[in-house]
Design a protein around this motif. Structure first.
Motif, PDB file in Angstrom:
ATOM      1  N   GLY A  20       0.845  -1.183   0.000  1.00  0.00           N
ATOM      2  CA  GLY A  20       0.000   0.000   0.000  1.00  0.00           C
ATOM      3  C   GLY A  20       0.881   1.232   0.000  1.00  0.00           C
ATOM      4  O   GLY A  20       1.911   1.258   0.683  1.00  0.00           O
ATOM      5  N   SER A  33      -2.153   0.429  -4.599  1.00  0.00           N
ATOM      6  CA  SER A  33      -1.956  -0.860  -3.935  1.00  0.00           C
ATOM      7  C   SER A  33      -1.979  -1.974  -4.968  1.00  0.00           C
ATOM      8  O   SER A  33      -2.430  -1.790  -6.095  1.00  0.00           O
ATOM      9  CB  SER A  33      -3.028  -1.099  -2.867  1.00  0.00           C
ATOM     10  OG  SER A  33      -4.310  -1.181  -3.462  1.00  0.00           O
ATOM     11  N   LEU A 130      -4.455  -1.073   3.046  1.00  0.00           N
ATOM     12  CA  LEU A 130      -4.403  -1.232   1.587  1.00  0.00           C
ATOM     13  C   LEU A 130      -3.651  -2.504   1.196  1.00  0.00           C
ATOM     14  O   LEU A 130      -4.073  -3.251   0.309  1.00  0.00           O
ATOM     15  CB  LEU A 130      -3.730  -0.018   0.944  1.00  0.00           C
ATOM     16  CG  LEU A 130      -4.492   1.294   0.951  1.00  0.00           C
ATOM     17  CD1 LEU A 130      -3.574   2.450   0.544  1.00  0.00           C
ATOM     18  CD2 LEU A 130      -5.710   1.226   0.037  1.00  0.00           C
TER      19      LEU A 130
END
Length: 158
Positions: A20, A33, A130
């Motif tokens: 992420g 991501s 993420l």
């Protein structure tokens, strides 16, 4: 100054993994991501930085990277990666990603700031979410082809 917040994660090491990244410059904000079906935490930590730097449109940017990865931060800030590169990354893992990192790193003025992971830093926590969400898409994850090829070679499958 561009702030780049990063995190990588894997479920098992190796296992499904994700990264992420948050880019922030003034009022501009972007999240990135992605994930892979079999990889390592260190690969995802490094890839998060790479993807963030590659997303920058203009060379010569001042970038402050926030990472909870000592592996990444120390390799760059203590200049180990430059010695590894001079020796062709002999005996080092993640050569493919370090080469990719160095190619984009040299385009900008990059500094690293290590932060403690899972300690309530809002952007780091968001990057972690993420990364985890990315690898939880297990049935749709692509191969980390370099890593999987290396695993197959070391396991005698190639």
């Amino acid at each position: 100054m561009i702030e780049l917040f990063t995190d990588g994660a894997s479920s098992g090491n190796p296992g499904p993994g994700g990264y992420g990244t948050i880019l922030r410059a003034g009022q501009h904000y972007k999240e990135l991501s992605g994930g892979f079906r079999k990889t390592t935490n260190n690969r995802m930590e490094l890839l998060a930085v790479i993807v963030g730097l590659e997303a920058l449109k203009k060379p010569g940017q001042d970038v402050l990277v926030y990472t909870d990865s000592k592996y990444v931060a120390d390799a760059v800030e203590k200049k180990w990666v430059f010695g590894w590169a001079a020796k062709g990354f002999a005996g080092k893992k993640n050569k493919d990603l370090w080469i990719r990192f160095l190619a984009v790193y040299k385009l900008h003025n990059v500094r690293f700031k290590w932060i403690k992971g899972h300690a309530g830093h809002p952007e780091n926590e968001r990057c972690d979410r993420l990364a985890v969400a990315a690898y939880q898409q297990r049935s749709q994850l692509p191969a980390d082809s370099v890593f999987e090829a290396e695993c197959n070679k070391s396991e005698g499958l190639l």
